[in-house]
Design an enzyme around this catalytic site. Sequence first.
Site, PDB file in Angstrom:
ATOM      1  NE  ARG A   1      -4.272  -1.727   0.185  1.00 13.06           N
ATOM      2  CZ  ARG A   1      -4.136  -2.947  -0.070  1.00 13.06           C
ATOM      3  NH1 ARG A   1      -3.168  -3.545  -0.461  1.00 13.06           N
ATOM      4  NH2 ARG A   1      -4.938  -3.674   0.303  1.00 13.06           N
TER       5      ARG A   1
ATOM      6  CB  SER B   1      -8.502  -1.335   4.128  1.00 16.80           C
ATOM      7  OG  SER B   1      -8.843  -2.846   3.797  1.00 16.80           O
TER       8      SER B   1
ATOM      9  CD  GLU C   1      -5.225   1.439   2.496  1.00 12.68           C
ATOM     10  OE1 GLU C   1      -5.106   2.396   1.094  1.00 12.68           O
ATOM     11  OE2 GLU C   1      -6.284   0.797   2.386  1.00 12.68           O
TER      12      GLU C   1
HETATM   13  N1  EPU Z   1     -10.806 -10.474  10.408  1.00  9.99           N
HETATM   14  C1  EPU Z   1     -11.086 -10.129  11.624  1.00  9.99           C
HETATM   15  N2  EPU Z   1     -12.459  -9.285  11.589  1.00  9.99           N
HETATM   16  C2  EPU Z   1     -12.939  -8.781  10.716  1.00  9.99           C
HETATM   17  C3  EPU Z   1     -12.148  -9.051   9.224  1.00  9.99           C
HETATM   18  C4  EPU Z   1     -11.364  -9.855   9.138  1.00  9.99           C
HETATM   19  O1  EPU Z   1     -10.682 -10.656  12.698  1.00  9.99           O
HETATM   20  O2  EPU Z   1     -14.027  -8.012  11.111  1.00  9.99           O
HETATM   21  C5  EPU Z   1      -9.603 -11.168  10.307  1.00  9.99           C
HETATM   22  C6  EPU Z   1      -9.791 -12.727   9.783  1.00  9.99           C
HETATM   23  O3  EPU Z   1      -8.945 -13.519  10.628  1.00  9.99           O
HETATM   24  C7  EPU Z   1      -9.412 -12.865   8.332  1.00  9.99           C
HETATM   25  C8  EPU Z   1      -8.086 -11.626   8.213  1.00  9.99           C
HETATM   26  O4  EPU Z   1      -8.700 -10.907   9.455  1.00  9.99           O
HETATM   27  O5  EPU Z   1      -9.111 -13.998   7.845  1.00  9.99           O
HETATM   28  C9  EPU Z   1      -8.116 -11.068   7.004  1.00  9.99           C
HETATM   29  O6  EPU Z   1      -9.582 -10.544   6.582  1.00  9.99           O
HETATM   30  P1  EPU Z   1      -9.770 -10.250   4.979  1.00  9.99           P
HETATM   31  O7  EPU Z   1      -9.263 -11.517   4.155  1.00  9.99           O
HETATM   32  O8  EPU Z   1     -11.045  -9.339   4.954  1.00  9.99           O
HETATM   33  O9  EPU Z   1      -8.772  -8.992   4.663  1.00  9.99           O
HETATM   34  P2  EPU Z   1      -7.797  -7.706   5.354  1.00  9.99           P
HETATM   35  O10 EPU Z   1      -6.477  -8.142   5.800  1.00  9.99           O
HETATM   36  O11 EPU Z   1      -8.662  -7.424   6.463  1.00  9.99           O
HETATM   37  C10 EPU Z   1      -6.880  -6.932   3.179  1.00  9.99           C
HETATM   38  C11 EPU Z   1      -6.735  -5.762   2.346  1.00  9.99           C
HETATM   39  C12 EPU Z   1      -8.053  -5.485   1.603  1.00  9.99           C
HETATM   40  C13 EPU Z   1      -8.261  -6.525   0.627  1.00  9.99           C
HETATM   41  C14 EPU Z   1      -8.187  -7.959   1.278  1.00  9.99           C
HETATM   42  C15 EPU Z   1      -8.089  -9.132   0.624  1.00  9.99           C
HETATM   43  C16 EPU Z   1      -5.356  -4.090   3.695  1.00  9.99           C
HETATM   44  C17 EPU Z   1      -5.159  -2.936   4.356  1.00  9.99           C
HETATM   45  N3  EPU Z   1      -6.714  -4.656   3.282  1.00  9.99           N
HETATM   46  O12 EPU Z   1      -7.816  -6.763   4.283  1.00  9.99           O
HETATM   47  O13 EPU Z   1      -8.130  -4.113   0.835  1.00  9.99           O
HETATM   48  O14 EPU Z   1      -9.589  -6.266  -0.041  1.00  9.99           O
HETATM   49  O15 EPU Z   1      -7.149  -7.962   2.421  1.00  9.99           O
HETATM   50  O16 EPU Z   1      -7.107  -9.507  -0.050  1.00  9.99           O
HETATM   51  O17 EPU Z   1      -4.447  -4.683   3.281  1.00  9.99           O
HETATM   52  C18 EPU Z   1      -8.422  -2.034   0.967  1.00  9.99           C
HETATM   53  O18 EPU Z   1      -7.183  -1.890   0.709  1.00  9.99           O
HETATM   54  O19 EPU Z   1      -9.188  -0.889   0.829  1.00  9.99           O
HETATM   55  C19 EPU Z   1      -8.795  -3.373   0.896  1.00  9.99           C
HETATM   56  C20 EPU Z   1     -10.456  -3.508   1.066  1.00  9.99           C
END
Ligand code: EPU
Length: 337
Positions: free
Chosen positions: A164, A238, A333
């Site tokens: 990012r 995010s 972010e």
């Molecule tokens: N999780 C929680 N609570 C929640 C949501 C998620 O505990 O409410 C935990 C779970 O363990 C889950 C893990 O977080 O397995 C990862 O969650 P998720 O796959 O939804 O991804 P993220 O790490 O929260 C990142 C990116 C997203 C992208 C997704 C999928 C960043 C800052 N965000 O989110 O990007 O869509 O992975 O690859 O890296 C964005 O940048 O705007 C964005 C949405």
Amino acid sequence: MNIEFKKHLLAHNTFGIDSIAEEFAQIQTEDELMEVLQYANKNQTALHVMGGGSNILFVHDMKGIVLLNQLKGMQIAYEDKEVVHVKCMSGEVWHECVLWSVAHHVGGIENLSLIPGTIGAAPIQNIGAYGVELKDVFVELEAIHLHTLEKKIFTNQECAFAYRDSIFKTKEKGNYFILSVTMALSKQPICKTTYGTIQQELNEMQVDAVSIKSVSDAVIRIRRSKLPNPAEIGNAGSFFKNPEITTAHYEQLKNTYEDMPSFDTVNGKKIPAAWLIEKCGWKGYREGDFGVHNKQALVLVNYNHAKGSDILSLSEKIISSVQEKFSIQLEREVNIW
Ligand code: EPU
């Protein structure tokens, strides 16, 4: 050149915050851009470049000129048996370009389906999702310096892409207007289905032969189920980055929080910020018109008429509580304007 004064930006940001721009210009051609830049430089007016407004939180009105990038067009810049280099003008909507790639059976960006925003914004934060980042397909971009008006090509390496992050968020922050982005897409794509729940979604969709179309559809389904649609609830995806911590810090936390998820990185471990925020009790939190989304704790939301400053203070409270509980410093972010 058509300058509008005291322009309401409500319709131009996905958070749905009504900031007012002192001056505002829609840029449809490079000539229009040159004219506005010359005018701004002559009057020493501040310049702010906007695309889809999907990664901005307005906390006050905007002094100077806000430029709305509407440069449109796409062309094939190079092609051989294996790859197609697609040059997209920066005002194109990112997801439209993904749909074009899917329709033309060229792969590489299908995992980035449905990310809001424009082509020009994509390299600034090196957009990423489901195991793919823009840098994986990025060839070069063309940009114009806001003050010297010089044009420059930035190669992949020169953009200094990281998670990012790019040179346009650090050394060259606010210095350039990105004109176009060229991406290398593959004619023999290898679908990436191992990240998160993509494979599970494909199974539910009863897909036998995986294709870039089915991966794109799966990602769209996952995003629609987890992330609020900005047309219904204001948000900018995010709000925070996923923080990276040392292995020693991770081991120490893991003793207390056995269920803490993590991803290996070169320097240690990345912890999902959503998990940290949820553990601090913020998921689904609501105060008046703003809060934390109830399906994805990483997303702050504007339910109706929230002020940008309310959302910013909420983010500060979240940062403090995560710091207090886990000794981890969350980084925003979203750009604060
Ligand atoms: N999780 C929680 N609570 C929640 C949501 C998620 O505990 O409410 C935990 C779970 O363990 C889950 C893990 O977080 O397995 C990862 O969650 P998720 O796959 O939804 O991804 P993220 O790490 O929260 C990142 C990116 C997203 C992208 C997704 C999928 C960043 C800052 N965000 O989110 O990007 O869509 O992975 O690859 O890296 C964005 O940048 O705007 C964005 C949405």
